[in-house]
Write an enzyme that holds these catalytic residues in place. Structure first.
Site, PDB file in Angstrom:
ATOM      1  N   SER A 165       0.849  -1.194   0.000  1.00 24.01           N
ATOM      2  CA  SER A 165       0.000   0.000   0.000  1.00 24.01           C
ATOM      3  C   SER A 165       0.885   1.245   0.000  1.00 24.01           C
ATOM      4  O   SER A 165       1.687   1.429  -0.912  1.00 24.01           O
ATOM      5  CB  SER A 165      -0.945  -0.037   1.217  1.00 24.01           C
ATOM      6  N   THR A 166       0.791   2.085   1.029  1.00 23.93           N
ATOM      7  CA  THR A 166       1.544   3.341   1.062  1.00 23.93           C
ATOM      8  C   THR A 166       3.048   3.062   0.956  1.00 23.93           C
ATOM      9  O   THR A 166       3.601   2.331   1.752  1.00 23.93           O
ATOM     10  CB  THR A 166       1.260   4.098   2.369  1.00 23.93           C
ATOM     11  N   HIS A 192      -2.568  -1.101  -3.242  1.00 25.50           N
ATOM     12  CA  HIS A 192      -3.653  -0.132  -3.045  1.00 25.50           C
ATOM     13  C   HIS A 192      -3.346   1.129  -3.847  1.00 25.50           C
ATOM     14  O   HIS A 192      -2.349   1.806  -3.580  1.00 25.50           O
ATOM     15  CB  HIS A 192      -3.785   0.247  -1.573  1.00 25.50           C
ATOM     16  N   ASP A 288      -4.338  -4.819   6.028  1.00 24.24           N
ATOM     17  CA  ASP A 288      -4.728  -5.677   4.902  1.00 24.24           C
ATOM     18  C   ASP A 288      -3.647  -6.726   4.645  1.00 24.24           C
ATOM     19  O   ASP A 288      -2.458  -6.405   4.562  1.00 24.24           O
ATOM     20  CB  ASP A 288      -4.951  -4.817   3.649  1.00 24.24           C
TER      21      ASP A 288
END
Length: 349
Positions: A165-166, A192, A288
């Site tokens: 993600s990030t 993401h 997640d």
């Protein structure tokens, strides 16, 4: 509580006003100033020393990419890119993420988005997250990993599944581009990212990698030696059709705010028979992937789970959540993860 200082950079006076007003809705952020272009931003960077910067991609005089490069050279600071959903905007945004930008926000209706308030929750959340991100990773001394004891798995049907993600685009680049052309397993990825940006990410990784990288499409046959990236805004599952593994790509409801979801991908692999999963959780906010690891280990006890070390994460949330399951086998710096994958995957016979 001391609020995090935000500098808003955009060439549109309307956008500067709207984004500043949205930032001020947060209890933990304050907009200290705005800048109309990159040159203006660099002057105000020295003056305000902001904790986080929102940076427009397309600007006159000094554009977002040049400005970001200068920020990272002069004073590394968490940066969230704001980009229109054009092909050019998406490509430049992926370049920005590879240069060290933390996250991206898609302007809902072009450069001057009159409906920007529709995504005020997303803006606040991403800027708050970015304000606490670790962007000073280049000063860390690389580790020396001895891979001799990483024996290949005893299976001819491995599958590597990665969640990020990030900070993920940069981390993925450090893993995927170092895998050899004869890597004998399929690699499936959930990153993401807003709809419209994942195709540009896949194209960038494809250009830099020995393995072919594609944004996955529904009913694609999942083959060894290829990399498949979930499209933004759709869930990505692996299903069996006869002897083949096939992609199921569907737009559904987000799972815990995510679509695509790492847990959804991991769960689908857990339900496959006759495969040996290797699950990798990279940098990202939230948890997640952790529930997916539990399912993978339950259905495939020999699953190998790898997480990215805190020292090399932009945001340690997802790897930390994975490690809290007590099911992670290896924790490694990002520059070492590809070495473990290469050691673990049996060579083509």
């Amino acid at each position: 509580m001391i609020k995090k200082r935000v500098l808003v950079v955009d060439d549109s006076a309307f956008m500067r006003k709207m984004i500043s007003d949205i930032i001020r809705l947060s209890d933990s952020l304050e907009c200290v100033d705005t800048a109309r272009n990159g040159e203006d931003a660099l002057k105000k960077l020295e003056k305000w020393k902001p904790d986080v910067i929102t940076l427009d991609v397309e600007m006159p005089i000094m554009d977002g990419i040049t400005t970001l490069s200068e920020i990272m050279r002069i004073k590394p600071t968490p940066v969230v890119m704001l980009s229109s959903l054009t092909k050019s905007g998406a490509d430049k945004t992926i370049e920005a993420l590879s240069l060290g930008a933390v996250d991206v926000i898609a302007k809902p209706s072009g450069s001057i988005s009159l409906d920007i308030k529709n995504i005020e929750t997303e803006i606040i959340q991403k800027v708050e997250n970015a304000a606490n991100a670790n962007v000073k990773l280049t000063n860390r001394r690389p580790s020396q990993l001895v891979t001799d004891h990483y024996k290949p798995i005893q299976s001819d049907k491995p599958i590597v599944a990665i969640g990020s993600s990030t900070g993920g685009p940069r981390a993925l680049q450090q893993v995927i581009t170092k895998l050899p052309a004869d890597f004998h397993a399929p690699v499936v990825i959930v990153q993401h990212m807003p709809k419209g940006f994942t195709k540009s990410l896949a194209e960038r990784l494809d250009k830099l990698s020995a393995l072919p990288v594609n944004e996955v499409e529904d009913q694609d046959v999942i083959k060894k030696g290829k990399v498949y990236l979930a499209p933004g805004g759709k869930h990505f599952r692996i299903i069996r059709k006869g002897q083949q593994m096939v992609a199921s790509v569907r737009q559904e409801e987000p799972v815990k705010g995510h679509q695509p979801s790492v847990d959804v991908l991991f769960d689908s692999i857990a339900n496959l028979k006759n495969c040996h999963p290797i699950a990798v959780v990279l940098t990202g906010m939230g948890s997640d992937g952790s529930k997916g690891i539990i399912q993978l280990k339950r259905h495939h006890p020999k699953t190998i789970a790898i997480s990215q070390s805190e020292a090399t994460c932009v945001v340690y949330g997802m790897p930390q959540a994975a490690e809290k399951t007590s099911l992670v086998d290896y924790v490694h710096n990002i520059e070492d993860i590809h070495k473990v994958l290469v050691q673990k995957i049996p060579k083509k016979r």
